[in-house]
Write an enzyme that holds these catalytic residues in place. Structure first.
Site, PDB file in Angstrom:
ATOM      1  N   CYS A   1       1.045  -1.052   0.082  1.00 23.49           N
ATOM      2  CA  CYS A   1       0.163  -0.080   0.092  1.00 23.49           C
ATOM      3  C   CYS A   1       1.204   1.486   0.325  1.00 23.49           C
ATOM      4  CB  CYS A   1      -0.664   0.040   1.301  1.00 23.49           C
ATOM      5  SG  CYS A   1      -2.169   1.199   1.831  1.00 23.49           S
TER       6      CYS A   1
ATOM      7  N   CYS B   1       0.039   4.078   2.348  1.00 22.87           N
ATOM      8  CA  CYS B   1      -0.268   3.915   3.372  1.00 22.87           C
ATOM      9  C   CYS B   1       1.470   4.119   4.101  1.00 22.87           C
ATOM     10  CB  CYS B   1      -0.194   2.630   4.113  1.00 22.87           C
ATOM     11  SG  CYS B   1      -1.949   2.077   3.320  1.00 22.87           S
ATOM     12  N   ASP B   2       2.135   3.842   3.310  1.00 25.00           N
ATOM     13  CA  ASP B   2       3.103   3.407   3.434  1.00 25.00           C
ATOM     14  C   ASP B   2       4.516   4.077   2.729  1.00 25.00           C
ATOM     15  OD1 ASP B   2       2.796   1.749   5.091  1.00 25.00           O
ATOM     16  OD2 ASP B   2       3.198  -0.116   4.009  1.00 25.00           O
TER      17      ASP B   2
END
Ligand code: NAP
Length: 327
Positions: free
Chosen positions: A139, A142-143
């Protein structure tokens, strides 16, 4: 386990399919119970801008869209359980009672709508599992921010890989998309947008065969194999974003109803009826092909109507909404 009144319908899952099924069954006065999970909202929670959901000419952020789906279902009386289903027992006979265990508590219903969606497919290579959270991610939204100024790769050739790469390129110094074939599977618009970025490059036809840690214990390089001649090379990278598609999250039910060889739940014709009476399936759990928010929402609507008709036509299946709403 306490005795609870039987529900009309339990919906398991909370992506576009689950919340749309919740909206429609709530408006049909069936007081649905939605097992939405701890991380409600499905895969759209992990995306940024959604530009292809009709009705939003300027686009909308994935999490914002899911919050709106959720609020709309709640407004009409859907009840939400923000925990994961632990066990599902599906009845075999028409009019039978289905059981869904959530946080150790058993909930029963005449009908169940399965909308658990799909999860990111894994590469299944050495180092992938060990380095998850230490350079291996599924993701970018997200990261990606953890890899500011780093070299990064994205594995895959579909729209997800392009989307991940475009987002990642805002943070990483350079991004390589590693794909196993010369041709991308992604749509023209997404491929062109990705390949136009100055710090992004395509590396084909290569498969990742190993992800290797450096001395710090974090991802440092990958070993790649040329899909044509089988030769191998190593590539330095601080991050590996895997975007090679999805697998259906049907593990709780795949021994109880018919699924295909990849685990997608089988339904009758254009309906959402599974091989168990009173059990309906919608969204990415069923759909190999389209896998869009709008198609998932459409199938959630169909599942709600199928469930409504099943409850209407099956003697003894429908319970009073007031009773259902007490739990
Ligand atoms: P996808 O279209 O199935 O693409 C998966 C990619 O991963 C393919 O290029 C495939 O290679 C590759 N792959 C699969 N297994 C692999 C393995 N074990 N090792 C290496 N590579 C592997 O999946 P997706 O990209 O997640 O997209 C899913 C659906 O969502 C699609 O319908 C897509 O259009 C849609 N989507 C749309 C958007 C958007 O429009 N903004 C964004 C994301 C997703 P091959 O090409 O060789 O099969």
């Amino acid at each position: 386990m306490g005795e609870r009144p039987q529900e009309n319908v339990i919906i398991v899952g909370s992506g576009p399919a689950g919340y749309t099924a919740a909206l429609y069954t709530a408006r049909a006065n069936l007081a649905p119970l939605v097992v939405e999970g701890f991380a409600w909202g499905g895969l759209l929670q992990q995306t940024t801008e959604v530009e292809n959901y009709p009705g939003f000419p300027e686009g909308i952020m994935g999490p914002e869209l899911m919050a709106a789906f959720r609020a709309q279902a709640e407004r009409f009386g859907a009840r939400l359980l923000s925990a994961d289903a632990e066990r599902i027992e599906l009845a075999k006979q028409p009019g039978g009672i289905h059981r869904v265990v959530v946080s150790g508590e058993e909930h029963t219903a005449s009908a169940v709508i399965l909308a658990m969606g799909a999860e990111h497919r894994k590469l299944g290579v050495p180092g992938e599992q060990e380095l998850a959270g230490r350079g291996v991610s599924y993701c970018a939204t997200c990261d990606a921010a953890f890899f500011r100024g780093a070299k990064a790769i994205v594995v895959g050739g579909g729209d997800s890989a392009m989307e991940e790469a475009i987002f990642l390129a805002k943070f990483a110094s350079e991004v390589k998309i590693v794909h196993r074939r010369e041709q991308l599977r992604a749509s023209k618009i997404m491929s062109e947008r990705a390949l136009a970025l100055p710090n992004l490059e395509l590396l084909t036809p290569y498969t990742v065969v190993e992800i290797i840690a450096g001395e710090s214990g974090a991802t440092e390089r990958v070993r790649l194999r040329h899909a044509g001649d089988g030769s191998e090379r190593e590539l330095e990278t601080g991050a590996v974003f895997v975007a090679i598609g999805l697998d259906p999250r049907s593990e709780l039910v795949r021994d109880q109803l018919e699924v295909d060889d990849q685990g997608y739940v089988k339904v009758h014709g254009h309906s959402t009826r599974t091989t168990r009476p009173g059990v309906f399936a919608a969204g990415d759990m069923v759909d190999h092909t389209y896998r869009q928010a709008i198609t998932a929402a459409g199938s959630g609507c169909r599942a709600a109507l199928d469930a409504e008709w099943y409850l209407r036509d099956t003697p003894g299946a429908h319970v009073q909404p007031a009773l259902a709403a007490e739990s």
